[in-house]
Scaffold this motif. Structure first.
Motif, PDB file in Angstrom:
ATOM      1  N   LEU A  64      59.344  62.922  47.354  1.00  0.00           N
ATOM      2  CA  LEU A  64      58.784  62.488  46.141  1.00  0.00           C
ATOM      3  C   LEU A  64      59.407  63.524  45.034  1.00  0.00           C
ATOM      4  O   LEU A  64      59.167  62.874  44.108  1.00  0.00           O
ATOM      5  CB  LEU A  64      57.043  61.979  46.339  1.00  0.00           C
ATOM      6  CG  LEU A  64      57.466  60.869  47.215  1.00  0.00           C
ATOM      7  CD1 LEU A  64      55.439  61.244  47.715  1.00  0.00           C
ATOM      8  CD2 LEU A  64      57.103  59.888  46.692  1.00  0.00           C
ATOM      9  N   PHE A  65      58.698  65.105  45.512  1.00  0.00           N
ATOM     10  CA  PHE A  65      58.998  65.941  44.540  1.00  0.00           C
ATOM     11  C   PHE A  65      60.563  65.986  43.442  1.00  0.00           C
ATOM     12  O   PHE A  65      60.628  66.275  42.587  1.00  0.00           O
ATOM     13  CB  PHE A  65      59.230  67.105  45.091  1.00  0.00           C
ATOM     14  CG  PHE A  65      59.226  68.215  44.567  1.00  0.00           C
ATOM     15  CD1 PHE A  65      58.490  69.111  43.312  1.00  0.00           C
ATOM     16  CD2 PHE A  65      60.615  69.111  44.590  1.00  0.00           C
ATOM     17  CE1 PHE A  65      58.806  69.648  42.102  1.00  0.00           C
ATOM     18  CE2 PHE A  65      61.063  69.908  44.509  1.00  0.00           C
ATOM     19  CZ  PHE A  65      60.231  70.298  42.310  1.00  0.00           C
ATOM     20  N   LYS A  66      61.740  65.788  44.852  1.00  0.00           N
ATOM     21  CA  LYS A  66      62.945  65.308  44.307  1.00  0.00           C
ATOM     22  C   LYS A  66      63.371  64.113  43.788  1.00  0.00           C
ATOM     23  O   LYS A  66      63.899  64.509  42.517  1.00  0.00           O
ATOM     24  CB  LYS A  66      63.892  65.629  45.590  1.00  0.00           C
ATOM     25  CG  LYS A  66      65.104  65.016  45.614  1.00  0.00           C
ATOM     26  CD  LYS A  66      66.165  64.524  47.079  1.00  0.00           C
ATOM     27  CE  LYS A  66      67.260  63.628  46.140  1.00  0.00           C
ATOM     28  NZ  LYS A  66      67.030  62.524  46.264  1.00  0.00           N
ATOM     29  N   ALA A  67      62.291  63.266  44.020  1.00  0.00           N
ATOM     30  CA  ALA A  67      62.405  61.950  43.224  1.00  0.00           C
ATOM     31  C   ALA A  67      62.429  62.150  41.485  1.00  0.00           C
ATOM     32  O   ALA A  67      62.228  61.800  40.406  1.00  0.00           O
ATOM     33  CB  ALA A  67      62.147  60.538  44.389  1.00  0.00           C
ATOM     34  N   ALA A  68      61.121  62.456  41.715  1.00  0.00           N
ATOM     35  CA  ALA A  68      60.153  62.887  40.195  1.00  0.00           C
ATOM     36  C   ALA A  68      61.453  64.035  39.166  1.00  0.00           C
ATOM     37  O   ALA A  68      61.396  63.568  38.645  1.00  0.00           O
ATOM     38  CB  ALA A  68      58.768  63.456  40.757  1.00  0.00           C
ATOM     39  N   ALA A  88      57.155  57.194  49.150  1.00  0.00           N
ATOM     40  CA  ALA A  88      58.741  58.003  49.556  1.00  0.00           C
ATOM     41  C   ALA A  88      59.292  56.698  50.372  1.00  0.00           C
ATOM     42  O   ALA A  88      60.908  56.601  50.109  1.00  0.00           O
ATOM     43  CB  ALA A  88      58.651  59.016  50.975  1.00  0.00           C
ATOM     44  N   ALA A  89      59.311  56.006  51.192  1.00  0.00           N
ATOM     45  CA  ALA A  89      60.101  55.082  51.930  1.00  0.00           C
ATOM     46  C   ALA A  89      59.951  54.087  50.478  1.00  0.00           C
ATOM     47  O   ALA A  89      61.096  53.463  50.318  1.00  0.00           O
ATOM     48  CB  ALA A  89      59.289  53.944  52.693  1.00  0.00           C
ATOM     49  N   SER A 143      65.326  59.711  48.933  1.00  0.00           N
ATOM     50  CA  SER A 143      66.401  60.088  50.539  1.00  0.00           C
ATOM     51  C   SER A 143      66.313  61.670  50.089  1.00  0.00           C
ATOM     52  O   SER A 143      66.920  62.342  49.498  1.00  0.00           O
ATOM     53  CB  SER A 143      67.502  59.398  50.532  1.00  0.00           C
ATOM     54  OG  SER A 143      68.357  59.506  51.790  1.00  0.00           O
ATOM     55  N   LEU A 144      66.715  62.413  51.318  1.00  0.00           N
ATOM     56  CA  LEU A 144      67.089  63.784  51.516  1.00  0.00           C
ATOM     57  C   LEU A 144      68.022  63.399  53.017  1.00  0.00           C
ATOM     58  O   LEU A 144      69.142  64.827  52.531  1.00  0.00           O
ATOM     59  CB  LEU A 144      66.110  64.792  52.242  1.00  0.00           C
ATOM     60  CG  LEU A 144      65.419  64.711  52.065  1.00  0.00           C
ATOM     61  CD1 LEU A 144      63.577  65.202  52.215  1.00  0.00           C
ATOM     62  CD2 LEU A 144      64.892  65.306  50.254  1.00  0.00           C
ATOM     63  N   ILE A 145      68.791  62.615  53.037  1.00  0.00           N
ATOM     64  CA  ILE A 145      70.026  62.540  53.711  1.00  0.00           C
ATOM     65  C   ILE A 145      71.029  61.811  53.281  1.00  0.00           C
ATOM     66  O   ILE A 145      70.608  60.335  52.533  1.00  0.00           O
ATOM     67  CB  ILE A 145      69.806  62.205  55.114  1.00  0.00           C
ATOM     68  CG1 ILE A 145      68.946  61.322  55.594  1.00  0.00           C
ATOM     69  CG2 ILE A 145      68.783  63.253  55.905  1.00  0.00           C
ATOM     70  CD1 ILE A 145      69.011  60.791  57.216  1.00  0.00           C
ATOM     71  N   GLY A 146      72.393  61.493  53.075  1.00  0.00           N
ATOM     72  CA  GLY A 146      73.439  60.676  52.182  1.00  0.00           C
ATOM     73  C   GLY A 146      73.217  59.043  53.210  1.00  0.00           C
ATOM     74  O   GLY A 146      73.416  58.280  52.787  1.00  0.00           O
ATOM     75  N   GLN A 158      58.195  57.749  38.483  1.00  0.00           N
ATOM     76  CA  GLN A 158      58.552  57.083  37.438  1.00  0.00           C
ATOM     77  C   GLN A 158      58.190  57.758  36.326  1.00  0.00           C
ATOM     78  O   GLN A 158      57.691  58.922  35.927  1.00  0.00           O
ATOM     79  CB  GLN A 158      58.201  56.170  37.430  1.00  0.00           C
ATOM     80  CG  GLN A 158      58.109  55.035  38.983  1.00  0.00           C
ATOM     81  CD  GLN A 158      59.451  55.332  39.796  1.00  0.00           C
ATOM     82  OE1 GLN A 158      60.932  55.143  39.042  1.00  0.00           O
ATOM     83  NE2 GLN A 158      59.484  55.127  40.851  1.00  0.00           N
ATOM     84  N   SER A 159      59.845  57.824  35.573  1.00  0.00           N
ATOM     85  CA  SER A 159      59.751  58.470  33.842  1.00  0.00           C
ATOM     86  C   SER A 159      60.207  57.481  33.068  1.00  0.00           C
ATOM     87  O   SER A 159      60.739  56.832  33.681  1.00  0.00           O
ATOM     88  CB  SER A 159      60.614  59.510  34.214  1.00  0.00           C
ATOM     89  OG  SER A 159      60.340  59.576  32.473  1.00  0.00           O
ATOM     90  N   SER A 160      59.565  56.914  32.347  1.00  0.00           N
ATOM     91  CA  SER A 160      60.306  55.807  31.145  1.00  0.00           C
ATOM     92  C   SER A 160      61.605  56.195  30.176  1.00  0.00           C
ATOM     93  O   SER A 160      62.013  55.534  29.520  1.00  0.00           O
ATOM     94  CB  SER A 160      58.547  55.557  30.461  1.00  0.00           C
ATOM     95  OG  SER A 160      58.357  56.754  29.531  1.00  0.00           O
ATOM     96  N   ASP A 161      61.671  57.467  30.021  1.00  0.00           N
ATOM     97  CA  ASP A 161      62.068  57.664  29.133  1.00  0.00           C
ATOM     98  C   ASP A 161      63.788  57.975  30.696  1.00  0.00           C
ATOM     99  O   ASP A 161      64.234  60.152  29.911  1.00  0.00           O
ATOM    100  CB  ASP A 161      62.061  58.766  28.505  1.00  0.00           C
ATOM    101  CG  ASP A 161      61.517  60.355  29.446  1.00  0.00           C
ATOM    102  OD1 ASP A 161      61.164  59.932  30.192  1.00  0.00           O
ATOM    103  OD2 ASP A 161      61.038  60.852  28.182  1.00  0.00           O
TER     104      ASP A 161
END
Length: 474
Positions: free
Chosen positions: A142-146, A215-216, A169-172, A271-274
């Motif tokens: 979630l930190f990575k996605a944010a 996260a899923a 996701s943290l793996i390919g 999520q981010s709107s910009d």
């Protein structure tokens, strides 16, 4: 004194006592969880079970017949070895690794089958590491996605720029990542009845579940989005198995709603709107990015080429980052225009059936099909296959391979039937059901998805335990 304490901790007697306290069932369940953590861990996590068997029960002679699932898996493994001998494939090393992992899982199963009493330790040990690893993965994911939503690409792995993993996701293999989270969520849900029986509010489980579900949902996997819908059903089933009282039903319903709302809030927060079309790499890297050619339709005469480009000021454009589809993009592919999510599979199934019909119907052709698929769909660069294990086994060993594959799935279904209520109560039946799509539409051979094999073997152990209890009750 300190030296004596250290010696006692490291003593063989202390190790034996600890192993004896854990028991065969617990050690077997832990070893069977290895494919969900990392396949290479399978032999490592199996070592305590092997040592325990050699030390405590080596003199006992097994009284039970070898179960049918072992004969079927063994027959499939023989077909694979013969397929490697009769054909060439540049991916032989991966196949040998799959054979080694499968052999280790079957060895773990046989030790538990012959030596273990009927207990529920195996499912508990199976789900515990997966559940808490899923929570840790989810937090970092979630930190990575944010960060990604805000234009920051983390430098993960040896080549994070050209193969940046999707969403949280943290793996390919983001489908496998989503599967780990869903199975982890099942492991958390199966702990709820213990809190209900003690009339407690499982607030920690609710928070952990919300983190995993968020996260899923952000994993970038369409399959995971569909599997998440099974979890409320599982929750309701657990309420039914706990001899529901009106008060318990109301409390479980409130907790289910709280979990869903918390997960939705976490998903919305990242999520981010910009969201722009340029990304900053952090920490900075000297690697180069590659962009695909304008013609993205690969084929045997038109491989997918890439051109290396330097990264000015450690930034990437939107076109240079793969796997950056939004949730809306993923959902749009589940409609008729995307062949209901099977658009990337149907052409492979057609090619696989064409090869079976023309060249491999009766005796198969070994692993020669790898070359045809990889050059057709990936420019001969990476492994590709029919994405249907029955077709793959048919291509490898002909009709006998196809029948062995059908028997494999039939025995998995038989284990679910024999587990009965215990299969749901233990979480093994839901884990088998959510793992099934991974092997049906993503796996190469039946041994290329060790997660399904591990859960199937665990299901047979639980089914045996249920049968022994019914026999005692009779």
């Amino acid at each position: 004194m300190r030296f004596g304490t250290l010696r006692s901790i490291l003593s063989v007697q202390r190790v034996r006592e600890r192993l004896a306290g854990l028991g065969f069932s617990y050690l077997a369940g832990l070893a069977l969880a290895a494919p969900f953590l990392r396949s290479a861990l399978t032999p490592i996590l199996a070592i305590p079970l092997f040592l325990h068997a050699l030390r405590y029960r080596a003199t006992e002679r097994p009284q039970l017949p070898v179960p049918a699932i072992v004969w079927v898996v063994g027959l499939i493994a023989i077909f694979h070895v013969l397929g490697l001998a009769r054909s060439e494939t540049p991916f032989a090393a991966a196949i040998w690794k799959e054979l080694a992992v499968s052999t280790c899982l079957v060895a773990v199963f046989l030790i538990a089958w012959f030596r273990s009493p009927a207990t529920d330790d195996a499912p508990a040990a199976f789900f515990a590491p997966i559940a808490w690893l899923a929570v840790l993965f989810s937090l970092f994911g979630l930190f990575k996605a944010a960060l990604f939503e805000r234009g920051v690409v983390l430098s993960l792995g040896p080549n994070p720029l050209t193969q940046y993993t999707a969403g949280a996701s943290l793996i390919g293999d983001y489908n496998l990542f989503g599967l780990i989270l869903v199975v982890g969520a099942i492991g958390l849900i199966r702990n709820l009845p213990a809190h209900w029986s003690r009339d407690e509010h499982p607030i920690r489980i609710i928070i952990a579940l919300a983190i995993v579900l968020a996260a899923a949902a952000a994993s970038g996997s369409r399959r995971t989005l569909l599997l998440i819908a099974m979890l409320p059903v599982l929750w309701i089933i657990f309420v039914g198995l706990t001899e529901p009282r009106p008060r318990l039903v109301r409390r479980a319903a409130v907790q289910l709603i709280m979990t869903g709302l918390t997960a939705a809030a976490l998903f919305w927060a990242i999520q981010s709107s910009d969201r722009g079309d340029e990304y900053v790499i952090w920490p900075p890297t000297d690697q180069t990015a590659t962009t695909a050619d304008s013609d993205t339709t690969p084929g045997p005469d038109r491989p997918r080429a890439h051109q290396a480009e330097p990264l000015p000021n450690a930034t990437l454009t939107d076109a240079q980052v793969v796997n950056n589809a939004t949730l809306t993009d993923l959902l749009s592919t589940l409609g008729p225009q995307g062949e209901y999510g099977f658009g990337s599979r149907t052409e492979r199934w057609r090619l696989g059936w064409d090869i079976v019909r023309d060249d491999a119907f009766w005796t198969g052709t070994g692993f020669a099909y790898h070359g045809a698929f990889s050059c057709r769909f990936t420019g001969c660069a990476v492994i590709d296959y029919p994405h249907s294990p029955i077709l793959s086994e048919w291509l490898i060993a002909g009709v006998l391979g196809a029948f062995a594959g059908l028997a494999y799935f039939g025995l998995a279904g038989l284990a679910v039937w024999r587990m009965g209520r215990r299969g749901w109560w233990s979480g093994v039946t839901p884990a088998l059901l959510v793992t099934l799509p991974s092997i049906l539409i993503s796996g190469d051979t039946l041994l290329s998805t060790p997660q399904f094999l591990a859960v199937t073997l665990l299901a047979h152990l639980v089914a045996r335990s249920s049968g022994m209890e019914r026999a005692r009750g009779a």
